[in-house]
Scaffold this active site. Sequence first.
Site: not given
Ligand SMILES: *Cc1c(COP(=O)(O)O)cnc(C)c1O
Length: 387
Positions: A51, A177, A105, A202
Site C-alpha cells: 500500500r 490528463d 472524462y 489504456k
Molecule cells: C479511462 C480514462 C480515465 C479513467 O481511467 P481508469 O483507469 O478507468 O480509472 C481517465 N481519463 C481518460 C481520458 C480515460 O480515457
Amino acid sequence: MKSKPGTMGISTIAVHAGAMHGTPGDAVAPSLNQSVSFVMDTGTTEQMYTRYGNTPNAEIVQKRLALLEGAEAALVLSSGMGATTCAMLALLRPGDHLISSSWIYGGTHTLFTRELTAMGIELSFVDPLEPRGWRQALKKNTRAIFLESPVNPTCRVLDLASLRLIAKSEGIALVIDSTLASPVNLRPLEHGIDVVIHSATKYLNGHHDILAGAVMGSASFIDEVKQKMIVFGQAPDPFACWLLERGLKTIEVRILRQNENALKVATWCEGRKEISKVHYPGLASHPDHAIAKSMMRGFGGLMAIELAAGGNAAEGFIRKLKLFTHASSLGGVDSLVSEPRFTSHAKLSSKERAAIGIPDGFLRLSIGIENAEDLIADIEQALRASE
Ligand SMILES: *Cc1c(COP(=O)(O)O)cnc(C)c1O
C-alpha cells in the site's frame, strides 16, 4: 540501467529503465514479488508494504514512467481515477478554486462536481473554444487548471502554449490528463505542464488486461500524491505493476503503429459517402490539425466516425463488424468500437450530446495494431452489410 537514461531514446527507456540486472544468474524479465510485506531490518522503521507504493515491482515501473514523461518522479496507482483523485487532493485544499476544461472524462467530471465541491473546493468549467474563457475564470484563490487533451471521444486537441502563459504569470498549477496522447505522442512537461496524469489502463499498458493509473511531476509533489495514495488505499497490486512494466516495453512500437493505422483508417473513412464525418486530428479537415501537428509527434490511435444514416444504422454496423470488438475502454492492441451515447455519455440527453459534438450515430474507434488493410476491409463490409 547503467548509463545516463536522459540521453536515450524512448524505446530504450521503455525496455530498460528501472530494471536492474547484469549479475550471472539474474532473471532477464523482472521477478514478480507478489507479496504485501517484506523482511525488515532490525532497529529501523523502514518497511516495504504494497500500500506504500515502495515494493520492487512498483519501483521499477515508477522509475520507467518518470523517464518516459521526462519527469523528476512518477507514482503508479490502482486506476486512472485513483491517480486523478490523489493528484487533485494533493493539490487542492478547502477554499481553493479549480478551473477545469468542460471537455473531460465522465468519471473526472463526477469527481470534480460531486466530491471536490463537497469538500469545499470551488469549481469553474471553461469551454475550451472560448478564447478568453480561462483568463475570465481566474479568481484570487485559483490554485489549478485541469484539462484533458486530446479529448475523448471528439479527438479535439487543446493548445497548451496560451495556458502556459496564464498559469506561469498567475503561479497556478497546470494539470493534464494525457491518457490519449501517451508519452510517445506528447510529453506535456516539455510544454510547461506541471502535473501529468494517465489512465495506465489504456495506452501505457496497452493490452486490455490491467487497471492502473499514473501521476508524474516534481519529486516533492509526487511525494504528496503518494501520501494521499497511502491513506486512501489507492496503491496497485504487484501483479498489475509487473504487467504494466511488461506492457511499457513495447509502448513506442505500439503507438507508432496505432498512429499509422488510425491515419490510414481515418483517411479511407473520409472518402466514403456512408460516413458523414470523421474525427481525427491527423486529417487536414480536423479543426485542431495545425495545433496537433505543431505539438504532437503523432496523432494517436483514437478516432470517431458519424454514420450518415444516424443512430439506427450504428447498431447494425457494429453488429456486422468482425475484427472490431464492441467494448468500452481504448488504447490496447485490439481494435474496439463503442457508442458514447451508451457508455461515457449515457447520462446526457440526445440533444445535450449533439450540443457537445456527439450526435446519435457517433462511433468511437480505438485503433489497434492489426494490419490497417484488414481494419479497412472490415469497416467496408460492415458498411455494405448494414445498408
Ligand atoms: C479511462 C480514462 C480515465 C479513467 O481511467 P481508469 O483507469 O478507468 O480509472 C481517465 N481519463 C481518460 C481520458 C480515460 O480515457
